[in-house]
Write an enzyme that holds these catalytic residues in place. Structure first.
Site, PDB file in Angstrom:
ATOM      1  N   PHE A  29      21.376  42.513  36.284  1.00 22.73           N
ATOM      2  CA  PHE A  29      20.708  42.128  37.160  1.00 22.73           C
ATOM      3  C   PHE A  29      19.008  42.765  36.905  1.00 22.73           C
ATOM      4  O   PHE A  29      18.494  43.219  37.784  1.00 22.73           O
ATOM      5  CB  PHE A  29      20.949  42.635  38.659  1.00 22.73           C
ATOM      6  CG  PHE A  29      22.563  42.485  38.925  1.00 22.73           C
ATOM      7  CD1 PHE A  29      23.103  41.011  38.409  1.00 22.73           C
ATOM      8  CD2 PHE A  29      23.312  43.435  39.166  1.00 22.73           C
ATOM      9  CE1 PHE A  29      24.566  40.918  38.513  1.00 22.73           C
ATOM     10  CE2 PHE A  29      24.644  43.215  39.497  1.00 22.73           C
ATOM     11  CZ  PHE A  29      25.371  41.725  39.224  1.00 22.73           C
ATOM     12  N   HIS A  30      18.638  42.472  35.652  1.00 23.78           N
ATOM     13  CA  HIS A  30      17.307  43.176  35.353  1.00 23.78           C
ATOM     14  C   HIS A  30      16.360  42.096  34.831  1.00 23.78           C
ATOM     15  O   HIS A  30      15.863  42.380  33.724  1.00 23.78           O
ATOM     16  CB  HIS A  30      17.342  44.069  34.367  1.00 23.78           C
ATOM     17  CG  HIS A  30      18.281  45.490  34.666  1.00 23.78           C
ATOM     18  ND1 HIS A  30      18.843  46.273  33.708  1.00 23.78           N
ATOM     19  CD2 HIS A  30      18.704  45.798  35.963  1.00 23.78           C
ATOM     20  CE1 HIS A  30      19.346  47.163  34.295  1.00 23.78           C
ATOM     21  NE2 HIS A  30      19.594  47.024  35.792  1.00 23.78           N
ATOM     22  N   PRO A  31      16.148  41.185  35.648  1.00 23.24           N
ATOM     23  CA  PRO A  31      15.248  39.884  34.999  1.00 23.24           C
ATOM     24  C   PRO A  31      13.770  40.583  35.151  1.00 23.24           C
ATOM     25  O   PRO A  31      13.487  41.004  36.169  1.00 23.24           O
ATOM     26  CB  PRO A  31      15.523  38.805  35.938  1.00 23.24           C
ATOM     27  CG  PRO A  31      16.032  39.330  37.178  1.00 23.24           C
ATOM     28  CD  PRO A  31      16.776  40.381  36.787  1.00 23.24           C
TER      29      PRO A  31
END
Length: 562
Positions: free
Chosen positions: A495-497
């Site tokens: 969850f690190h775009p």
């Protein structure tokens, strides 16, 4: 003297901030400090009054929930053997800080020094970013003055702040299996660390979290609550921005003068006297830009969007951390799997949280962390471990029935890049998210090496009494080809775009914003969120996003004074 707020029309503000997430909440606080500046914060989601937002373990009920999540999915990915992933993004005040893992992690000094090189602006160096990290910190280890672990010296206080809005605390639980994993990591050559945020995060230790007394501490609580009574700050929730309003001035220059949005069933136009600031995140901001005619010309024309300003980099350069979730079945130890799969266990978990604000309900998704090198050729730690006393197929899925722990490992510096592109000219259509995971030989090699390193740690004497057995992917798989294919089968986003509106030099054709985050070729428009990162940081990305917003707020306020 009459303030600007008194003579601007009701549909006009000095600043319009699009997105009430991590960056947007901080910006709203900072820009509204000046009572003469009228600030509008727009959030497509609802208020953060959903109870599960505030209980730490509530991320299990927020991810995949349309009340708090945009419910995005990636396109089928060749690197994941054709799988599509759930791609959570916060849709509520506080944004992703309302549904994320609460881990406070800055990254490594080299990340920010690299940004300074990429932009030609030393403002982004580690030493010049450190004050922006500290500006909003409220670190528990400085509650009583000097750090007690350092005997009163200033090492910790030089690196950390106290008294700011962003609370950082230690976790309120421990598990024997995690203690043993940490010992095994030391036996495997990873040193212990008592601070992952000093510029070099190599080591093993417990993550620090954004909580206050056992409750999640999101950016809405931190930054909006103190500003809620300011008459010059307006917050509109359930307000979906459809596009930016870009006008051509007499000189031929283009300027963003406001936004078109849907609110309470009506289409509205709201105008900005000074700036529009996009803080909709690495997915939302490029989508809004493209729908507004700012982006790759060919893409826009294919979808019938009139090109207002061609910027080929909008939506490109998507980077993310892909975690490979190795699961180990164990004996002779308590894990959350066994505890939470019985009525008695669930009752005890609930009572502990109600009475003490501790225990499993106060857990972040990952408790123990480790940073290390995948092999001796690496100059810096390039792997991050998230270790958990539980196992499941993916967050949001049920816990397994077997006693087990998970050692997730991710490549901190992936070379695979993807894209975010509009699917149509309709704002209601989710964008096409294509991370392009494991698409380079380097990333595939590191995936295989990281799984081998997990096995090395688990084989150490400190874990022997638990008789760990690799349940997934399984010890029968040994070759690089097998391990890479299996990484594609079991890996998931962490969850690190970032990176889809990257900043860069004037001669970089793919740079979307300059080093002060102003959109190239469009006056009165900035992007302030994780999308501006030219390269992903070596760790979790929420803390760097707040640092970006802190730095940008200083520039925006300074520009208003000139």
């Amino acid at each position: 003297m009459t303030s600007r707020a008194s003579y601007l029309a009701d549909d006009s503000f000095d600043y319009i901030i699009v997105g009430g997430g991590s960056a947007g909440c901080l910006l709203a606080n900072r820009l509204s400090r000046d009572p003469a500046m009228r600030v509008l914060l727009l959030e497509a989601g609802r208020k953060d009054d959903y109870p599960w937002i505030h209980v730490p373990v509530g991320y299990l009920y927020c991810i995949g929930n349309p009340r708090t999540d945009w419910l995005f999915k990636t396109e089928p990915d060749a690197g994941l053997n054709g799988r599509s992933l759930r791609y959570p993004r916060g849709k509520t005040l506080g944004g992703c800080s309302s549904i994320n893992g609460m881990i406070y992690m800055r990254g490594q000094a080299r990340d920010f020094d690299g940004w300074a090189t990429a932009t030609g602006d030393d403002a982004w160096s580690w030493q010049n970013c450190l004050p922006d990290f500290k500006a909003h910190e409220d670190h528990y280890r400085l509650d009583n003055g000097a750090d007690p672990k350092t005997g009163g010296n200033s090492r910790f206080s030089d690196m950390h702040g106290h008294g700011g809005e962003w609370r950082i605390e230690k976790q309120r639980l421990k598990w024997d299996i995690l203690e043993s994993f940490a010992e095994a990591a030391v036996e495997a050559g990873i040193p212990r660390s008592d601070d992952f945020n000093s510029g070099d995060n190599q080591g093993v230790g417990y993550f620090e979290v954004n909580q206050r007394s056992g409750w999640r501490w999101n950016t809405s609580k931190a930054f909006l609550r103190p500003a809620k009574n300011r008459p010059n700050l307006t917050v509109w929730t359930q307000s979906h921005v459809e596009r930016l309003i870009v006008e051509t001035e007499g000189s031929g220059r283009k300027r963003c003068v406001g936004v078109m949005l849907q609110r309470q069933g009506r289409s509205l136009q709201v105008r900005a006297h000074r700036e529009v600031i996009l803080s909709a995140g690495a997915i939302g901001s490029p989508q809004i830009l493209q729908l507004s005619g700012i982006g790759p010309g060919g893409l826009l024309k294919r979808h019938g969007v009139e090109v207002a300003h061609a910027l080929p980099g909008v939506g490109e350069n998507l980077q993310d951390h892909l975690q490979i979730r190795a699961v180990f079945k164990i004996t002779n130890a308590k894990t959350l799997n066994t505890l939470a799969n019985s009525l008695f266990g669930k009752t005890m978990i609930g009572l502990e949280y109600v009475l003490k604000r501790s225990g499993p309900m106060s857990m972040s998704p990952s408790q123990l962390g480790a940073f290390t090198r995948s092999d001796d050729s690496q100059a810096h730690a390039n792997l991050e471990y998230h270790v958990q006393p539980l196992s499941l197929d993916a967050f949001g899925e049920p816990l397994h029935s077997i006693p087990a722990f998970t050692a997730s490992v991710c490549n901190l510096n992936p070379t695979s890049v993807g894209s975010v592109r509009i699917r149509s000219d309709k704002t209601s259509d989710a964008p096409v998210i294509a991370p392009n995971y494991l698409s380079t030989e380097e990333d595939r090699r590191i995936a295989a090496e990281s799984l081998r390193q997990v096995r090395k740690i688990v084989s150490q004497p400190a874990l022997a009494r638990y008789q760990p057995q690799e349940w997934n992917p399984g010890m029968q798989f040994q070759s690089d080809e097998e391990l890479t294919r299996l990484a594609g089968d079991i890996a998931n986003t962490i969850f690190h775009p970032v990176g889809t509106t990257k900043m860069g030099r004037d001669d970089d054709p793919m740079a979307v914003v300059d080093s002060h985050l102003r959109v190239r070729g469009i006056e009165g428009l900035r992007v302030v969120d994780a999308g501006i990162m030219p390269k992903i940081t070596s760790g979790n990305t929420n803390a760097p996003t707040l640092m970006i917003a802190e730095k940008a707020a200083g520039w925006i306020v300074a520009d208003a004074r000139t």
